[in-house]
Structure formats: structure tokens, C-alpha cells
Motif scaffolding. Structure first.
Motif, short mmCIF file in Angstrom:
data_model
loop_
_atom_site.label_atom_id
_atom_site.label_comp_id
_atom_site.label_asym_id
_atom_site.label_seq_id
_atom_site.Cartn_x
_atom_site.Cartn_y
_atom_site.Cartn_z
N ARG A 186 0.83 -1.21 0.00
CA ARG A 186 0.00 0.00 0.00
C ARG A 186 0.87 1.26 0.00
O ARG A 186 0.61 2.21 -0.74
CB ARG A 186 -0.93 -0.02 1.23
N HIS B 137 -9.41 -3.43 -2.43
CA HIS B 137 -10.05 -2.21 -1.93
C HIS B 137 -9.07 -1.38 -1.11
O HIS B 137 -9.03 -0.15 -1.22
CB HIS B 137 -11.27 -2.56 -1.07
N HIS B 138 -8.30 -2.06 -0.31
CA HIS B 138 -7.42 -1.35 0.62
C HIS B 138 -6.27 -0.66 -0.10
O HIS B 138 -5.92 0.47 0.22
CB HIS B 138 -6.88 -2.35 1.65
N ASP C 179 -7.74 1.72 -3.36
CA ASP C 179 -8.55 2.83 -2.88
C ASP C 179 -9.49 3.36 -3.95
O ASP C 179 -9.68 4.56 -4.10
CB ASP C 179 -7.61 3.94 -2.39
N LYS C 180 -10.06 2.45 -4.71
CA LYS C 180 -11.14 2.84 -5.62
C LYS C 180 -12.05 1.64 -5.80
O LYS C 180 -11.66 0.50 -5.52
CB LYS C 180 -10.61 3.33 -6.95
N SER D 51 -16.20 -1.35 5.27
CA SER D 51 -15.20 -2.01 4.43
C SER D 51 -15.64 -3.43 4.13
O SER D 51 -15.55 -3.91 2.99
CB SER D 51 -13.85 -1.98 5.16
#
Lengths: 353, 353, 353, 353
Positions: free
Chosen positions: B137, B180-181, B184-185, B315
Motif C-alpha cells: 500500500r 479495496h485497501h 482505494d477505488k 469495508s
């Protein structure tokens, strides 16, 4: 003695051509008479290594040469049809790099032309001639693996981006030909997704699912934009499972005596019924023979006996039909596309075979 | 001193429960008060290792225990909703094994219940707490990788077949949460194919493509019937590419300074424009910290501060929505299923966060 | 029921102690009564995980405790002799981490003390209890490998530098014990070289050759200063060869049906006589059982039956004798050091066994 | 244009000869004029691939051919001296497969003969021309690795058993040449052990330790009877460490930013002073250039300019001296053998270089 050798002309001396020339050169039953390429530098490379081979920028020169019995075509895909057709019409047997042509319609015409003239038409599905794929086919035929549940393959590397075809016509074509060869049944539908990360280029990444009439399924993942090379296939069966890694220098095939067991009566099918079996692994010795050498021998055999090649025009047609359906599904973001029943020319070919 | 510790009750001591209990036991800020499980043998195992922990076959006992502040749920998926709801209603904070519940509707109800009561609801998306995913990330956020072209993951092993959910709810859920993490879209559509090789069981093998609004694409391949364990993810970017292999003991992440270069003017976009860049590879040091330890600390923090967990209910909702869409696409043999825009409860949650 | 359990005291809760405590805790036939360590922080860690276990900084407390039947010693090597002797004199059975003591003389005294008192003295040569080494031993005993030509092992990692012993007493000890166990014959001489890269520390890198009376040879390479962990052993036989990689998660042992063939008559021994045989590879399934669990069970058995442990004091003596000879050879830059014939106490032990 | 090309004669077309011929054929500055071999079948293979090259069973034919400027010798080791001497006496430059000759005395005579005649004498220490070894040398010269603690290499495979030399003259020769090239200092003593598993054959397995004047140590393990091929070298330094695996297709060199740190004052050197540093790993991009291509270019350069080759006769002499000492130590079961100081011819050569 030379007279008994098959005279070979090679069109295209780019990425794959040098392998073709080398293997026909090594084979005692063939003699490379001439090589054509549009690039003079490449022809110079031919001359440096093979001073006795004629070189030309005009492939027509090869077609006119009476000492040439067969033409091998190793050029970009969009030229295959035209070059192969011209060669057949000049009475030459033809070996074409994969895929045979850019559409099933064009492939059909090549098959018909070759049939009409009694010439050998073979497509260079090289992997079918690797000792590894031959061994896998034997394992499947022997029923050692049991019912085949799935074929799941990844074929990825960095480049070479093709300009005239997308990644499935370049890479997935290998798997489609292998699937047809080892499973010996036709898929009934295809779902595929693909994506393009270079504006104006064809898809460089794709995932293809082939559905069969039974529970068997095949999946092929291809990628031109991978940081590392991957050539890995998993084959799951009811009795054993295979991992085939073509990049392994020696242990290319591993057979796992693993799987699930179904316990309990059919009534309580949903209760405590799946067990796991973890047994030995076994890697059969795979001969290091180069596939193209075996393929060249097989081509010579087919030319001499009139026999149907393993990677015949019809075999190439089945592959191209799947590639067309996959391209069509990609355009519809994965919506399934049905494959038509084998018929007409293909059934004829089967009857012959 | 014990008073300041968070009292923990754990429901379920099967496959994952022992890890939950061990990590809450090691953490100085928490104390495992009781464990419930339907199986007396498992409760005996708890007693052998942790003589001070209460054991019970009735999870209601945990809900009534005033010394328990939070409940961790590690039971089969179909029980998550009921157990989590009961725990929230008993005023307990809740940590639920993934996925949060069997439908987005049920997840939404849990989120609302937790919101209403001001309780922490966290889903155990363990991978988000691994040093490896955290490092990836960071690499993506720092733009070192460039534009993200794709996320392509394979997660396979032999077993454990789940009875109440198919393989995507069991394995792909990890990748969906990671995607997702780190990206971030939100994906806009899903195409998925799946197959079932055990009659009466849910799908044990699936391939999922997630489409995004831009050229980015994600693919997840999951398989319960693989002869070998695979946990491998490729992430391609315009500047660099990542290979993340979770089975590597130390070099889990490899960053390749490789890619393509686009040469030439935009006009001749189709001519000789793609070059290849093969540079160094770099494997950043990854701390061997156990993810669940970090996750337990984060849970305690959220409970104490009222902060929103990284793996919050919302989430978990996004993940379940994708799983639902994928299941729907599987039923349609890969036909794409659109995902609705994030809205309502999710936007609210975002506003809060 | 507790009365029938063997009471265990553990001295030392550093690197290895926690594994000892955990395995004795899991075993239903034993109960960990107390743990001693000089470091209060470590004792706190014991209490956190095992509230029911007594902790103390004085190991004498364990010796005095009548509910303790056996003592496990997991402290630095130079303390083994004193602690083990005290435990035996207190009437306790003893399990000592490897190596048994710092010299063959001290080991002999421990053996005599245990013999005199009829107590079990066992050394924690953990690898002898791994399913992998047990499987290798079976393969060798079954003659499937043929005559054993060599055992060649590499055991390397970064750290942990020991302060009181050099790398051969820390790492090579594993291989020496394995060699004795699987080959079942004694080396007659040792040549070893070693080097030290930290001033004032013992050798951190060494290479040891063990000569046997026949053509068999063993080589062990050990290194505390390696960038990556290596645990790899090659065993060559006249019929097959084994590669044992202890870091492989599942396929730890690979058996290669490869070797040389000797063709031609003995007369022309120097002419064209060596052929090569490249056959299949086979990886037998290895159970994932933790070695220490098996070892603890075996210890309990020996205590109860009075039987001789696989890793008995005498077995530990043979290992220490080789370590002494290797250290001696290192000081002479590789000059060979003869090992004395097994005799006296060892022969007695054998007669008993 | 051909006149400006260097005419090459190749003696021996067995295992290595075809690579020699191919690389001299590809190089635009050289022309392979003739190949000699005692085996007519091999000469037929030459003719099939290179119709323009003369073939002969008598190597004297090559020596007499005025169009041949240089001779490459790829025959069994015991013939090197005689063939190379004859070639030098015929006024030809000479490239000899490793090792240069069977003793340092014979090597010295070849050096003297070449010096006297002003001819280039080069030994085919191929690895010195690999991009990997060149990169390692740069890393060491740049001090990025720090002080070199050790070089530890394993070179093993199944076969090919040589008849006229043992395994150290066949395999360890590579490492000895690499060690000399990258460390740039001479060992002062050698301890080696070896064993022979085929009666009447030379040693097929050996372990060699090279001692240097400082704390640096080198170890080389070689084996003709290994089930799998291994080409792995560890290089430990005070700042970083290298793992070089020549079988890796692309990431041949991995540089680890790992090591130990020494904490505390010198007084309490024995207390808590060693720490561990675990940092990133980095794999520099290694060009896939074939070493023999670079070597052939270098040979042509040396012939044309009269420059000293990297793998000069003197370099070959140093290697052979170590091989002799190792063989001597093997006969004494590891007892160390001192190497004499570089002197005489070698110092002269150095003065020249």
C-alpha cells in the motif's frame, strides 16, 4: 544422397525463423535451400551462419525454386494466409507458425486448398511436440489422473507486444492447442476478459474460461506485461493432479497423488463428506529433446506419407475458432460466447483421420 | 491492573479460533475470559493450554458475562450475522471472521446496529494487517509503481472445502479486501466464472475479473482443489511492477524496475513504439510480525477511542457486495454484473471517517 | 487423573524453552509444574500464557519439588553439565538441549550418574524425531538408495552467534547426530577448517569432512553469517540419491532415480565405462508432525519403561566426540584427527540396547 | 573484407568445441577456417551446420594452414600441453580450454613459449567473462560489500566424469579462477578432502578450503555425482552479502543488506555485543550476453593489440598451482599445503601488466 533430402524454404528470419532454420539444418532428411526476409541484416546473419543457404528479400523466389519441396512460414500473423496460400498454389507443402491465420474463414480456405492439392498443411503448435506435453497426454489417456476436473494455465512475460494480434492470439494459442490435444474434446462456450494498457495497442492481458459439456473447465491467463516469465499449468483430476512448469529445467511435470475423498452415503451429501488425501509426488523423467526437432521430423513424415499431422490445418482451425470466440467475449466484458459444433470440413477431416 | 484489561469472549475454537485466542492472550491489554464452542473436545484443548479461561458450549454465557467487553466470532459464515447481532445487542464490541455475513443486506443491518449503539464492529480481513500488504500500500501511495495497470492474484490450496459458502466467499474475499485497501477505488463491474467438481457442494474454483472506471483491472483466481498451495499476486504499474508471494518466508515482495517504454510520436502510434525496460529487482525487508497481533492491537485501539477500524463494517460491506456480484456473474457464465455506486450507509460512514 | 501425569520442570525460557514448555503442555501425559529462568521478563511471559505454571529464578526450587519427575534443560551449553548433574542427583530424569555438554569427559560423567541411579538421560537431538529424518533412515535401511556414497549438508543462517560455543557445536551437532542415526556407523577420522570473522568470538563458519572405514564420506558446512537460511542435505547412493531440504514446506525429501552405471569389463576399467542414468524423481509424503511432540512422547516412554532413548546419553557422547575432533582439526587447519574406537561405556550401552 | 578477419582453427568438437565454433562463427571479426577431431561423426556434424568449414582428423593440418591465425583447443586436459605447444611453435595464437595444462611446470613452459614468440596465450576461464562475475567484481571493487569475509561455492551435477583429471581440475577450476579474479589476492594455503566412488576413477567429489593471509577464507565444494545441478556461491562481507546462483535465468546475483553489528565497548567484548541487521535485498539487472561471445571478442583484441588477456597464461598458472596444492592436500586427508609466494615468471607478467 542430397536428392533424397527434402528441400526447404523459410520465409521470415525474425524471432522464430532462426530456430526453424537451425532445426531443418540439423535434420539429415532435410536441406534448407533458401531463406527470405525483408530485412537485409537478417539475411546477412543467415549467410554468416549458413554460407550455403541462398538468401533473398523476395519470397516469390522460394516459390519458383524447383528444389524446394516445402515452405516454412515464420512471419507476422496477418501475412500467414497470403503467404501460405501462395505456397500451396506453387505446389509446396507448408508449415505455418501459429496461429494459422487471422480468422477461421481464412484457415478453412487454406485447409481446402491443401486438401484439393494433396499437400501437407501443418501449423507450428510447437508445444504439442514437447516431451512434457506428450507425457501429460499419456498420463491423461492412461486414466492415471482420473476424470479431468480442470486445466488452469498462466503464460506471462514482459513482451513481445505484437502489433497485429492481441495477447490471446500470441500466447493463449499455445494453451488452446494443448487443451485440444490432451483433453480430446471440444469446449462448448467461452468467457473471456481482457485489457489494454497501451493506447492504440491490442489487449496485452486476458483471462479465458472454456466451458465443456461436462464439469471439466479450462482457464488460461495470458499477459505480455508481467515482470517475470511464467509458464505454469495446473491440471486437476479426480485421482491425481499435475503441475506442469515449463520453465523448470528438468522436473517440468509433477504428479501429485492428492485429492479429495467423498465419504458418507449420498443421502447426507451435505454432511461431513469431504476428506483430503495427501500422498506422494512424482516427477517423471522428461527427455530434453527440443520440440522443434520432433516437429520437423513429424512434418517430413507427413509430407512423405501423406499422413495427417498432429497439428493439422483442422487442428489449427479448432484453435482459431476458440480464439475468435474469446475475442468476441472480451468485447462483451466476459459474456459467454457459444462455440458451434464441429462440422463440415472438420468432420470430414476426422473421418479421414 | 486486570481491570484495565479488555475482557474478551471468543465464539468458535475450530480452525481460526485458536489463533484468535492465542493473540488475545499474548496481548497485555486484553484478557480472554471465556471461549464457547459446540464441541467439548475443542473446549478441552482450550483448558489444556489456558487453564484460566472459562469454557462453555453456550455462547449466550459469554454475552451475559459482564467482564466481557468484546466478542470475537470465529464460526462458520452462515452463523456470523446471528451471533454478531446478538453480541451487539448485548452491548459487546464485535470482531467477526471474514466475510462479515452472507449478504450485503445482513451486513448493512449489523453496521446499523453497531452505529446505533456506538459499538465497534470490525471484520477480520487479516491480510490488511500483514506487513507485506501494508508495504505494498505504501509503495502504491508513494507513486513508485506509477499508474496501476493490474492486480492479478492466485490463491489456491487443497481444501478446506466449506459447506456453507463457495470458494470466492472463502478465498477471494482476501483479495477483494486487499484490492479495496491498496487501490482505494471501487470496481464498477464484475465478470466471474466458477465450477463445481463435487456434486452438491458449492463452487470450488473460480476466476473473477473486476473492471474499474479506468484501464486498471483486477483478476482473482481461487481454487480449493489445487495440489500445491499458491498465494501469489502480480501488480503491474506504468513505472514498476510487484510480485507478492505470501509463501516466501522472507522475500515476500519483489519490486521490478521493468516495463515498457513508448517511443515515437503519437501519430505513428502503431509503428515501432513499444520498447522494453529490464532493470533491477528490489525486495524490501518485511518485518515478520504476525498480522493478527497488529489486528488485535488495532481492535483494542478502536474500541477505546471509538475510531473507525481499517477493516470496518463498511469495508466489509464493500467486499460482500463484490462477492455477491461475482456469485451472480458465475451463475451467468461470466456475463458482467454492474456494481452499484457507493451510497447511503457507506457514504455516511465515509463522511464519519 | 493428574497423578498419573509426569511432572515436568523446565530450566531456561530463552530461544528453545518456549517450544519445550508448549510441547510438554500439549502432551496429555505430562504436566509442566514449574519453569525457572534468570530473567524475570521471561517468567512473566510464562505466566501470561500459562497462568497455572509456577515460575522461579532459582532452578534449585524445581529440584526440590517432589511433584516434578523430570527436568528439561534449555540453557546455554556451558551450563548443561552442572544443571544436568544436579538434576540427576536430585533423582530427576533429564532431557538436555544439544549438545549434552562441552566435552566428552563431562558427557561420560553424566551417563555414569544416570546409569548409577537408573534415570533416563536424553539429549534433545530434535532432528532425529522429524518425520523427514525418520523417512530417510527407512529409505537407507531398506537399501533403496544402495550403498551410501556420501552425506553432504549445508546448514546456514544469519545468527544466532553463540557466546560459549562455536558454530560446529551449535549447528553441525544436528548433522553429526543425523549422520550417526541414519548411517549407523562411526567415522574414523575428521578434517575440519573454520574461520572467525568477529574478533574475540568463536568460529562462525566451518567445513567438516568425516571419513569412514569404507568409501563413504560425510561433509557438513555450517555458517552463522549467511544472508539466507539454508538447510539442505544431499545423500548419494549407488542406486538412488536423496535431496533433503528442511525449509521446503511439504516436499522435504526428493528421491532421484539417477546415478552412474559402470559398463564394460573390469580390464578396460579406464575406457568408456561410466554411463549416466536419469530417471524419475519421487517425493514421499512427509507428515507435518512437530518433531518435539514425538520427542516428548518418546521421553515419556523411556522414563516409564526404562528403555534407552534414541538420542541417549551414549548417542550424545558419540556426537560430542566428533565435535571435539573437529575442533581439534580446525586448530590444525584441516589436518585429520583420528577418532578412537567406540569402547568402554559406549560398548556397555550397546550391549544394554 | 574476409582478409581482415582472423582465421581460426578449432581442435576438438566434443562437449565444448561446438560452442567455440559457434561463437567464432557469429563474431564478425573472425572466420572459422577448419575444425579437427578424431571422430568422423563429429566432423560430419560440423559439415552439416557449417558447410564452408574444412574438417580434418589431423590437427597438424590446421597448424600448416597459413590462413589460420589462431588455434582454439577444446580437447581432454592431458592433451592441452602438447597441442598448445605445437600451435605456438607453428606461430599461432592459442586459446586453451581450462585448465591450461596438467601441471604448473607445463603451464610455465607454455607461458615461456608464448612470451618468446610474442603470441597470445589465453585460457578459457569462461566464467570470468560472464556478466554476473563481472558485476560481482565491480561490487567488490566498489567496497559496497565491505571487507570480504568468505567466498563459499558449490558446483555439482551428475557427470560428466572425466577420465584424465579429477573433479577439482574439472569443476573447482572455475571457482579458483573466479576467486583470483574478484578477490585479487593469493591464498597462502589449501586444505582439501576428496573421495572416489568409482573404483579406478579419479576423485568425483571434493571440498577445498583456501586460507588467505587475513581473515578471508574461500571454500569450494565440487561433485560429479549430484542428483541435481547446483551452481551457487555465497560471498559474505562486513557490510553486505551476495548470493550468486548461476542457474537462475535472470536474478543471478542477489545483494543482501544484512549482517551483524558489533555493539558495546571493546572491554566487554564477550557480553551482548553482536546484533543483527536485516535489510533489503537487491538483484541488479544482469545482461543475458553469452560469456563466450565476450571472451572471443577479448581474445581477438588481445591478438590484435598484443595486450595481456584477463585469463592470461599467468592467470592460468595461478589456478593450476592451487589445483596442485589441493590435490596434494587430498592425498593427505585435509592436511594443509602451503602455496609458494608468487615469483619469477608471474612477477614478470605482473610487471608487464
Amino acid at each position: 544422397m542430397r536428392d533424397s533430402q527434402l528441400g526447404i524454404g523459410v520465409v521470415g528470419y525474425g524471432y522464430w525463423g532462426p530456430n526453424i532454420v537451425r532445426n531443418f539444418s540439423i535434420n539429415a532428411a532435410t536441406r534448407v535451400v533458401g531463406v527470405s526476409d525483408l530485412n537485409p541484416g537478417r539475411l546477412g546473419a543467415v549467410k554468416q551462419l549458413y554460407p550455403g543457404v541462398e538468401t533473398t528479400r523476395r519470397y516469390e523466389d522460394l516459390l519458383k525454386d524447383a528444389s524446394i519441396d516445402a515452405i516454412a512460414i515464420a512471419t507476422p500473423v496477418h501475412t500467414h494466409y497470403e503467404l501460405a496460400l501462395a505456397a500451396l498454389r506453387a505446389g509446396k507443402h507448408v508449415l505455418v507458425e501459429k496461429p494459422l491465420a487471422t480468422s477461421s474463414e481464412l484457415v478453412t480456405r487454406l485447409i481446402e486448398e491443401a486438401d484439393r492439392r494433396g499437400l501437407t498443411l501443418m501449423v507450428d503448435h510447437t508445444f504439442l511436440y514437447t516431451p512434457a506435453v506428450q507425457r501429460i497426454r499419456e498420463l491423461l489417456l492412461s486414466r492415471e489422473i482420473g476424470d479431468i476436473y480442470y486445466y488452469d494455465s498462466t503464460r506471462a512475460s514482459l513482451g513481445l507486444f505484437q502489433k497485429d494480434v492481441n495477447v490471446i492470439w500470441d500466447l493463449a494459442v499455445h494453451d488452446i492447442s494443448i487443451i485440444h490435444h490432451i483433453l480430446d474434446k471440444d469446449p462448448i462456450a467461452v468467457s473471456a476478459t481482457g485489457s489494454c494498457h497501451v493506447v492504440g495497442s491490442p489487449e496485452n492481458m486476458a483471462h479465458i474460461t472454456l466451458f465443456f459439456a461436462d464439469a471439466c473447465v479450462a482457464h488460461v491467463s495470458v499477459n505480455w506485461l508481467s515482470p517475470v516469465k511464467v509458464r505454469q499449468t495446473f491440471i486437476g483430476g479426480s485421482r491425481k493432479m499435475i503441475v506442469y512448469d515449463d520453465l523448470e529445467p528438468t522436473e517440468k511435470i509433477k504428479v501429485y497423488d492428492k485429492g479429495i475423498t467423498l465419504d458418507g452415503s449420498p443421502e447426507d451429501a451435505h454432511q461431513f463428506r469431504i476428506g483430503y488425501r495427501a500422498g506422494d509426488m512424482w516427477a517423471p523423467h522428461i527427455s530434453p529433446t527440443e520440440a522443434l526437432q520432433t516437429e520437423v521430423e513429424h512434418f517430413v513424415d507427413c509430407v512423405r506419407t501423406g499422413g495427417q499431422p498432429i497439428s493439422s490445418g483442422v487442428s489449427g482451425l479448432r484453435v482459431v475458432e476458440v480464439l475468435e470466440a474469446a475475442s468476441c467475449s472480451i468485447a462483451k466484458q466476459g459474456a459467454p460466447v457459444l462455440l458451434r459444433e464441429p462440422h463440415g470440413i472438420r468432420q470430414r477431416a476426422r473421418a479421414i483421420a
